[in-house]
Scaffold this motif. Structure first.
Motif, PDB file in Angstrom:
ATOM      1  N   SER A 225      49.424  45.087  12.780  1.00  0.00           N
ATOM      2  CA  SER A 225      50.838  45.412  12.949  1.00  0.00           C
ATOM      3  C   SER A 225      51.741  44.353  12.333  1.00  0.00           C
ATOM      4  CB  SER A 225      51.176  45.572  14.438  1.00  0.00           C
ATOM      5  OG  SER A 225      50.872  44.384  15.154  1.00  0.00           O
ATOM      6  N   LEU A 232      50.155  47.934   7.845  1.00  0.00           N
ATOM      7  CA  LEU A 232      50.715  49.145   8.439  1.00  0.00           C
ATOM      8  C   LEU A 232      50.509  50.381   7.589  1.00  0.00           C
ATOM      9  CD1 LEU A 232      54.154  47.659   9.557  1.00  0.00           C
ATOM     10  CD2 LEU A 232      52.121  47.968  10.955  1.00  0.00           C
ATOM     11  N   LEU A 235      48.496  53.044   9.493  1.00  0.00           N
ATOM     12  CA  LEU A 235      48.737  53.255  10.912  1.00  0.00           C
ATOM     13  C   LEU A 235      49.627  54.468  11.161  1.00  0.00           C
ATOM     14  CD1 LEU A 235      49.229  49.650  12.346  1.00  0.00           C
ATOM     15  CD2 LEU A 235      47.347  51.216  12.778  1.00  0.00           C
ATOM     16  N   GLU A 265      47.390  46.717  19.059  1.00  0.00           N
ATOM     17  CA  GLU A 265      47.911  46.911  17.707  1.00  0.00           C
ATOM     18  C   GLU A 265      48.708  48.210  17.612  1.00  0.00           C
ATOM     19  OE1 GLU A 265      47.937  44.755  15.242  1.00  0.00           O
ATOM     20  OE2 GLU A 265      46.978  43.382  16.645  1.00  0.00           O
ATOM     21  N   PHE A 269      52.766  48.643  16.876  1.00  0.00           N
ATOM     22  CA  PHE A 269      53.236  49.514  15.795  1.00  0.00           C
ATOM     23  C   PHE A 269      54.179  50.586  16.315  1.00  0.00           C
ATOM     24  CE2 PHE A 269      52.487  53.468  13.304  1.00  0.00           C
ATOM     25  CZ  PHE A 269      53.114  53.060  12.129  1.00  0.00           C
ATOM     26  N   ASN A 270      53.768  51.284  17.370  1.00  0.00           N
ATOM     27  CA  ASN A 270      54.579  52.354  17.945  1.00  0.00           C
ATOM     28  C   ASN A 270      54.146  52.572  19.393  1.00  0.00           C
ATOM     29  OD1 ASN A 270      55.993  54.632  18.636  1.00  0.00           O
ATOM     30  ND2 ASN A 270      55.316  55.886  16.928  1.00  0.00           N
TER      31      ASN A 270
END
Length: 389
Positions: A225, A232, A235, A265, A269-270
C-alpha cells in the motif's frame, strides 16, 4: 523486454462534435419574388459513447489512442436543407471499466455489463435556420441560430476486474497453481517471487453445471500500500471481487501473522475491502500431515472459514469449492445482477452551465441569434436570384 498484453490504465483526450449552424437565407426567384426565409437547420454533432464489450478483457486496444474526436454537424443550407449529423464515436471497453476526469480526478461513470452504453460527451445540437423563426409579424427574419459548441474532456480509464473470487496472497503462495487446477486458465507458474505479473481470470466449474469466476491477482507484500513490490497497481482489481480468498502456505512460520499482514495491506489501500466475505486457504498441505494440520488449525483466526488444500495433489479442492460457493451465495453476500435500470452515471457537479444544459433532456433553450449586421461570411447568407421560369 516483451511488452505486457494486459493494460488496465489509459489516458485519452475525448471531444464531441459541435453542432452545425443554421442558415440565414431568403429565397427570391422570378416565379416567387416573395419566397421568404428558407434557411435550414444545422446538423447535430457526434457524441462520444462508451460501450461495454465482453469480448475485451483489457484496455490494450486503447493503449495508443491519444485523441478520440467525433464529427461536427454540418451547416444548414438554402431551400430548408438540413445539415448532416456528425457520426457518433463508440469506445468499446471491457466490463469493469471506471472513468475519471483526468483534470479534476472526479468519478465520471462506470461500465459494468455487456452492451451497456453511456454517453460520455454529448454532441452539440444544431442551430435553427431562419425558416424556423418566421412569424406573422416577422415574415423575413434575418437571423439564425449557431450550433452548440463541442464538449472536451481528458479521461482516465481504469479497469477493475469483475470476478466472484479474488485470490489474495504473498508471492509463491500457490495462487496461479490453484487457478490452473480449478479452471482451464494457464497462468505462468515458477518457483520465484512475482511470477504472475498480470491478473488472469479462470472459470471454475461447480456441481449441476454451475460455475463462478476466479481472479488470480499478482502477489502483494508487506508495504504494498506504500508502493513496495508491485505497489498499488493491481490492488484495485480486488475491489470488484465478491469474495476474497486469502492464501497462505502451510510451511509458513506464522500463518496467522501473514494473514493479518495481508489484511492490513487491504485496510491501508481501501478500508471498504474488509466488509467483503473472506475465506482462508492454507496451501501446500501435501507437505503436512493430519496431526500437524490439526495443531495449526487451533492457531488460525476463527472469524472466517479455513480450508487446508493442496493444488498439486487435489487435496480438499472440492471442499474449497463448496465453501466458496456457500459464501458467494450467503444471504449477506448475494451476487447482484446489474441491469441497465440499476446503473447510475455520475456527472461532475461543477460542469459548466452550458454542458449541464446539454445533459438535461427536453429543457427549453435560450435562443442565440446571428444578426445580419454581424455576418462575416456573406457567402453563407446570400440572397438567391433565379431567372428560370
Amino acid at each position: 523486454m516483451l511488452e505486457s498484453n494486459f493494460v488496465d490504465y489509459v489516458k485519452i483526450l475525448c471531444r464531441s462534435g459541435k453542432g452545425g449552424r443554421g442558415s440565414m437565407h431568403l429565397k427570391h426567384v422570378k416565379y416567387n419574388p416573395n419566397g421568404g426565409p428558407d434557411g435550414g437547420d444545422g446538423g447535430k454533432g457526434g457524441s462520444i459513447i462508451l460501450r461495454g464489450n465482453h469480448n475485451y478483457w483489457t484496455l490494450l486496444h486503447l493503449r495508443y489512442e491519444r485523441h478520440i474526436f467525433a464529427e461536427h454537424g454540418g451547416n444548414g443550407g438554402k431551400d430548408k436543407c438540413h445539415g448532416t449529423d456528425g457520426k457518433d464515436v463508440y469506445i468499446d471497453v471491457p466490463c469493469g471499466t471506471v472513468v475519471y476526469n483526468a483534470e479534476t480526478g472526479k468519478y465520471v461513470c462506470d461500465v459494468t455489463y455487456d452492451g451497456q452504453e453511456i454517453v460520455l460527451l454529448k454532441g452539440g445540437r444544431g442551430g435553427l435556420g431562419n425558416f424556423q423563426f418566421r412569424t406573422a409579424t416577422n415574415q423575413a427574419p434575418r437571423y439564425a441560430q449557431p450550433g452548440e459548441p463541442m464538449q472536451e474532456m481528458t479521461v482516465i480509464m481504469e479497469l477493475k476486474l469483475l470476478a466472484d473470487v479474488g485470490l489474495v496472497g504473498f508471492p509463491n503462495a500457490g495462487k496461479s497453481t490453484l487457478v490452473s487446477a480449478l479452471s482451464n486458465a494457464r497462468p505462468k507458474i515458477a518457483n520465484y517471487p512475482f511470477t504472475t505479473m498480470e491478473p488472469s481470470l479462470g472459470i471454475v466449474g461447480y456441481r449441476d453445471q454451475k460455475s463462478f469466476v476466479m481472479a488470480d491477482i499478482p502477489g502483494i507484500i508487506e508495504g504494498a500500500s506504500e508502493g513496495r513490490g508491485l505497489g498499488l497497481r493491481f490492488l484495485r482489481h480486488i475491489e470488484r471481487n465478491s469474495l476474497l480468498l486469502f492464501m497462505v502456505p502451510g510451511d509458513t512460520d506464522d500463518i496467522k501473522r501473514e494473514y493479518e499482514i495481508l489484511l492490513n495491506e487491504l485496510r491501508q489501500f481501501n478500508p471498504d475491502l474488509l466488509s467483503k466475505h473472506r475465506v482462508l486457504a492454507v496451501t501446500k498441505c501435501d507437505l503436512l500431515d493430519e496431526e500437524l494440520m490439526e495443531m495449526l488449525r487451533e492457531t488460525l483466526p476463527t472469524d472466517l472459514p479455513v480450508v487446508f488444500i493442496s493444488a498439486v495433489t487435489g487435496y480438499h479442492l472440492d471442499e474449497l469449492k463448496d465453501v466458496l460457493w456457500q459464501e458467494l451465495n450467503a444471504e449477506s453476500n448475494k451476487l447482484q445482477t446489474i441491469t441497465h435500470e440499476d446503473t447510475i452515471v455520475h456527472r461532475d457537479k461543477d460542469m459548466s452551465a452550458f454542458a449541464q444544459e446539454l445533459a438535461d433532456e427536453g429543457e427549453d433553450e435560450d435562443i442565440e441569434y446571428i444578426d445580419e449586421d454581424e455576418i462575416e461570411d456573406l457567402d453563407d447568407f446570400e440572397y438567391e436570384e433565379d431567372d428560370e421560369a
